[in-house]
Scaffold this motif. Structure first.
Motif, PDB file in Angstrom:
ATOM      1  N   GLY A 109     -10.939 -24.683  70.935  1.00 38.78           N
ATOM      2  CA  GLY A 109     -10.639 -25.423  69.498  1.00 38.78           C
ATOM      3  C   GLY A 109     -11.535 -24.708  68.286  1.00 38.78           C
ATOM      4  O   GLY A 109     -11.521 -25.181  67.111  1.00 38.78           O
ATOM      5  N   TRP A 110     -12.064 -23.435  68.472  1.00 36.98           N
ATOM      6  CA  TRP A 110     -13.014 -22.937  67.424  1.00 36.98           C
ATOM      7  C   TRP A 110     -12.206 -21.462  67.090  1.00 36.98           C
ATOM      8  O   TRP A 110     -11.827 -20.675  68.010  1.00 36.98           O
ATOM      9  N   THR A 111     -12.113 -21.272  65.882  1.00 37.23           N
ATOM     10  CA  THR A 111     -11.525 -20.129  65.138  1.00 37.23           C
ATOM     11  C   THR A 111     -12.269 -19.684  63.947  1.00 37.23           C
ATOM     12  O   THR A 111     -12.490 -20.314  63.132  1.00 37.23           O
ATOM     13  N   PHE A 112     -12.633 -18.332  64.118  1.00 36.70           N
ATOM     14  CA  PHE A 112     -13.503 -17.694  62.915  1.00 36.70           C
ATOM     15  C   PHE A 112     -12.429 -16.558  62.585  1.00 36.70           C
ATOM     16  O   PHE A 112     -11.997 -15.627  63.370  1.00 36.70           O
ATOM     17  N   THR A 113     -12.216 -16.131  61.138  1.00 39.89           N
ATOM     18  CA  THR A 113     -11.818 -15.430  60.742  1.00 39.89           C
ATOM     19  C   THR A 113     -12.597 -14.663  59.726  1.00 39.89           C
ATOM     20  O   THR A 113     -13.131 -15.239  58.883  1.00 39.89           O
ATOM     21  N   SER A 114     -12.087 -13.365  59.271  1.00 39.48           N
ATOM     22  CA  SER A 114     -12.791 -12.728  58.336  1.00 39.48           C
ATOM     23  C   SER A 114     -12.069 -11.392  57.719  1.00 39.48           C
ATOM     24  O   SER A 114     -11.135 -10.959  58.843  1.00 39.48           O
ATOM     25  N   SER A 115     -11.819 -10.953  56.628  1.00 38.21           N
ATOM     26  CA  SER A 115     -11.373  -9.916  56.219  1.00 38.21           C
ATOM     27  C   SER A 115     -11.993  -9.406  55.140  1.00 38.21           C
ATOM     28  O   SER A 115     -12.632  -9.884  54.398  1.00 38.21           O
ATOM     29  N   VAL A 116     -11.788  -7.910  54.869  1.00 33.78           N
ATOM     30  CA  VAL A 116     -12.446  -7.300  53.952  1.00 33.78           C
ATOM     31  C   VAL A 116     -11.643  -6.284  53.426  1.00 33.78           C
ATOM     32  O   VAL A 116     -10.887  -5.386  54.389  1.00 33.78           O
ATOM     33  N   THR A 117     -11.324  -5.921  51.995  1.00 29.87           N
ATOM     34  CA  THR A 117     -10.711  -4.848  51.581  1.00 29.87           C
ATOM     35  C   THR A 117     -11.754  -4.265  50.418  1.00 29.87           C
ATOM     36  O   THR A 117     -12.160  -5.028  49.551  1.00 29.87           O
ATOM     37  N   TRP A 118     -12.062  -2.905  50.796  1.00 32.79           N
ATOM     38  CA  TRP A 118     -12.854  -2.113  50.073  1.00 32.79           C
ATOM     39  C   TRP A 118     -12.207  -1.181  49.543  1.00 32.79           C
ATOM     40  O   TRP A 118     -11.548  -0.032  50.172  1.00 32.79           O
ATOM     41  N   ILE A 119     -12.047  -0.998  48.100  1.00 32.83           N
ATOM     42  CA  ILE A 119     -11.325   0.112  47.450  1.00 32.83           C
ATOM     43  C   ILE A 119     -12.353   0.957  46.463  1.00 32.83           C
ATOM     44  O   ILE A 119     -12.375   0.744  45.022  1.00 32.83           O
ATOM     45  N   PRO A 120     -13.064   1.905  46.737  1.00 36.85           N
ATOM     46  CA  PRO A 120     -14.045   2.369  46.240  1.00 36.85           C
ATOM     47  C   PRO A 120     -13.253   3.536  45.185  1.00 36.85           C
ATOM     48  O   PRO A 120     -14.005   3.898  44.225  1.00 36.85           O
ATOM     49  N   ASP A 121     -12.259   3.921  45.474  1.00 35.42           N
ATOM     50  CA  ASP A 121     -11.524   4.869  44.464  1.00 35.42           C
ATOM     51  C   ASP A 121     -10.204   4.469  43.992  1.00 35.42           C
ATOM     52  O   ASP A 121      -9.224   4.146  44.710  1.00 35.42           O
ATOM     53  N   ALA A 122     -10.069   3.848  42.645  1.00 34.66           N
ATOM     54  CA  ALA A 122      -8.804   3.276  42.032  1.00 34.66           C
ATOM     55  C   ALA A 122      -8.872   3.737  40.574  1.00 34.66           C
ATOM     56  O   ALA A 122      -9.686   3.383  39.838  1.00 34.66           O
ATOM     57  N   VAL A 123      -8.299   4.625  40.375  1.00 35.01           N
ATOM     58  CA  VAL A 123      -8.143   5.313  39.047  1.00 35.01           C
ATOM     59  C   VAL A 123      -6.825   5.543  38.108  1.00 35.01           C
ATOM     60  O   VAL A 123      -5.950   5.834  39.193  1.00 35.01           O
ATOM     61  N   TYR A 124      -6.735   5.781  37.176  1.00 34.58           N
ATOM     62  CA  TYR A 124      -5.612   6.364  36.471  1.00 34.58           C
ATOM     63  C   TYR A 124      -5.979   7.730  36.413  1.00 34.58           C
ATOM     64  O   TYR A 124      -7.147   8.196  35.743  1.00 34.58           O
ATOM     65  N   THR A 125      -5.181   8.717  37.107  1.00 35.23           N
ATOM     66  CA  THR A 125      -5.627  10.162  37.066  1.00 35.23           C
ATOM     67  C   THR A 125      -5.181  10.890  35.786  1.00 35.23           C
ATOM     68  O   THR A 125      -5.674  11.904  35.802  1.00 35.23           O
ATOM     69  N   ASN A 126      -4.311  10.123  35.319  1.00 26.79           N
ATOM     70  CA  ASN A 126      -3.764  10.711  34.032  1.00 26.79           C
ATOM     71  C   ASN A 126      -3.070   9.807  33.071  1.00 26.79           C
ATOM     72  O   ASN A 126      -1.863   9.426  33.435  1.00 26.79           O
ATOM     73  N   TYR A 127      -3.657   9.320  32.154  1.00 27.06           N
ATOM     74  CA  TYR A 127      -3.229   8.120  31.156  1.00 27.06           C
ATOM     75  C   TYR A 127      -3.906   8.309  29.958  1.00 27.06           C
ATOM     76  O   TYR A 127      -4.687   7.673  29.405  1.00 27.06           O
ATOM     77  N   ALA A 128      -3.098   9.397  29.283  1.00 24.53           N
ATOM     78  CA  ALA A 128      -3.811   9.856  27.940  1.00 24.53           C
ATOM     79  C   ALA A 128      -3.363   8.968  26.823  1.00 24.53           C
ATOM     80  O   ALA A 128      -4.226   9.075  25.659  1.00 24.53           O
ATOM     81  N   ASN A 129      -2.428   8.318  26.761  1.00 23.94           N
ATOM     82  CA  ASN A 129      -1.751   7.773  25.534  1.00 23.94           C
ATOM     83  C   ASN A 129      -1.437   6.312  25.945  1.00 23.94           C
ATOM     84  O   ASN A 129      -0.689   5.553  25.416  1.00 23.94           O
ATOM     85  N   GLY A 130      -2.670   5.613  26.545  1.00 24.59           N
ATOM     86  CA  GLY A 130      -2.590   4.119  26.650  1.00 24.59           C
ATOM     87  C   GLY A 130      -2.768   3.278  25.630  1.00 24.59           C
ATOM     88  O   GLY A 130      -3.049   3.953  24.594  1.00 24.59           O
ATOM     89  N   GLN A 131      -1.951   2.048  25.602  1.00 23.36           N
ATOM     90  CA  GLN A 131      -2.176   1.184  24.595  1.00 23.36           C
ATOM     91  C   GLN A 131      -3.167  -0.251  24.827  1.00 23.36           C
ATOM     92  O   GLN A 131      -2.797  -0.924  25.614  1.00 23.36           O
ATOM     93  N   SER A 132      -4.300   0.107  24.496  1.00 20.66           N
ATOM     94  CA  SER A 132      -5.451  -0.937  24.875  1.00 20.66           C
ATOM     95  C   SER A 132      -5.018  -2.163  24.176  1.00 20.66           C
ATOM     96  O   SER A 132      -4.244  -2.330  23.185  1.00 20.66           O
ATOM     97  N   ASN A 133      -5.439  -3.341  24.532  1.00 24.86           N
ATOM     98  CA  ASN A 133      -5.556  -4.552  24.018  1.00 24.86           C
ATOM     99  C   ASN A 133      -5.911  -4.465  22.290  1.00 24.86           C
ATOM    100  O   ASN A 133      -6.852  -3.866  22.155  1.00 24.86           O
ATOM    101  N   ALA A 134      -5.085  -4.930  21.670  1.00 27.42           N
ATOM    102  CA  ALA A 134      -5.295  -4.744  20.191  1.00 27.42           C
ATOM    103  C   ALA A 134      -6.476  -5.310  19.718  1.00 27.42           C
ATOM    104  O   ALA A 134      -7.219  -4.823  18.810  1.00 27.42           O
ATOM    105  N   PHE A 135      -6.963  -6.525  20.303  1.00 29.86           N
ATOM    106  CA  PHE A 135      -8.417  -6.907  20.104  1.00 29.86           C
ATOM    107  C   PHE A 135      -9.442  -5.803  19.987  1.00 29.86           C
ATOM    108  O   PHE A 135     -10.499  -6.185  19.414  1.00 29.86           O
ATOM    109  N   PHE A 136      -9.403  -4.775  21.073  1.00 27.52           N
ATOM    110  CA  PHE A 136     -10.535  -4.124  20.961  1.00 27.52           C
ATOM    111  C   PHE A 136     -10.580  -2.732  20.066  1.00 27.52           C
ATOM    112  O   PHE A 136     -11.393  -1.941  19.898  1.00 27.52           O
ATOM    113  N   THR A 137      -9.449  -2.829  19.193  1.00 29.45           N
ATOM    114  CA  THR A 137      -9.582  -1.275  18.441  1.00 29.45           C
ATOM    115  C   THR A 137     -10.554  -1.544  17.465  1.00 29.45           C
ATOM    116  O   THR A 137     -11.126  -0.396  17.370  1.00 29.45           O
ATOM    117  N   GLY A 138     -10.927  -2.352  17.087  1.00 28.94           N
ATOM    118  CA  GLY A 138     -12.147  -2.604  15.918  1.00 28.94           C
ATOM    119  C   GLY A 138     -13.340  -2.065  16.465  1.00 28.94           C
ATOM    120  O   GLY A 138     -14.289  -1.506  16.119  1.00 28.94           O
TER     121      GLY A 138
END
Length: 222
Positions: A109-138
């Motif tokens: 009658g007892w159930t314990f669950t656990s899950s972990v997702t660790w992503i230490p490396d998540a990058v745009y390796t080449n994104y030179a011409n991105g369009q950021s949110n217009a709010f940040f331009t200023g």
């Protein structure tokens, strides 16, 4: 590979794509066509049972490589103040991480669950011409951000991948009761943690959600 009666080892390689298309709201300066997105994934892992199958532990290491990653960008039409959301390609990106899941049933009658997702490396390796949110331009102009291209109004977003928290973890515990005559009941508690998450390609602190945790509890009868 069924290494033992209680251990299954595996490795996978997959490749797939998402179709390209047209941004009907785009203007000539940004282009109306976006290319297909390709992804190649690698994974190696183990699925194991322990303690007479009362404990199950699954572990995997993975990597995703994207080419022409499709993103939705909020842009402003030149000469106007009209914001538009258009699809475009963010060149190349990758993420690498570890995923682990545990299920433990120590007593009836007892159930314990656990899950972990660790992503230490998540990058745009080449994104030179991105369009950021217009709010940040200023902000970019005020800070003289070297990654902002004043002439093109684009942003060099090579670096941290947006919408990819570095850590996600969950835990739950449940007790089930057999009350007889077809009646059952349960008590359940759980919690989950989500790490730092960026919501703009610029990784500006104002667009970052700090780590947070949520906790829940429930009880039921049937």
């Amino acid at each position: 590979w069924q290494a033992t009666n209680n251990a299954y080892l595996y490795a996978t390689y997959t490749r797939g794509f998402k179709s390209g298309g047209f941004s009907f709201t785009a203007r000539n300066s940004y282009g109306a066509i976006y290319q297909p997105e390709w992804i190649t994934t690698y994974e190696i892992g183990a699925k194991t049972d322990w303690l007479d199958k009362k404990l199950r532990v699954n572990v995997a290491v993975f990597r995703n490589d994207w080419t022409n990653l499709q993103v939705n960008s909020t842009i402003t039409i030149p000469g106007t103040n009209l914001p538009l959301t258009e699809a475009s390609n963010a060149a190349n990106a990758r993420n690498t991480g570890l995923d682990a899941d545990v299920t433990f049933k120590p007593w009836d009658g007892w159930t314990f669950t656990s899950s972990v997702t660790w992503i230490p490396d998540a990058v745009y390796t080449n994104y030179a011409n991105g369009q950021s949110n217009a709010f940040f331009t200023g902000l970019f102009i005020q800070r003289q951000d070297p990654r902002y291209n004043y002439a093109l109004g684009s942003y060099n977003a090579t670096g941290k991948l947006m919408n990819n928290p570095d850590l996600v973890a969950t835990f739950s515990a449940q007790k089930d009761f057999d009350l007889g005559n077809g009646n059952t009941a349960f008590i359940h508690v759980d919690g989950n943690y989500t790490g730092n998450t960026q919501f703009d390609i610029s990784n500006d602190p104002i667009a970052r959600r700090n780590p947070f945790a949520l906790f829940n509890a429930a009880a039921g009868w049937a």
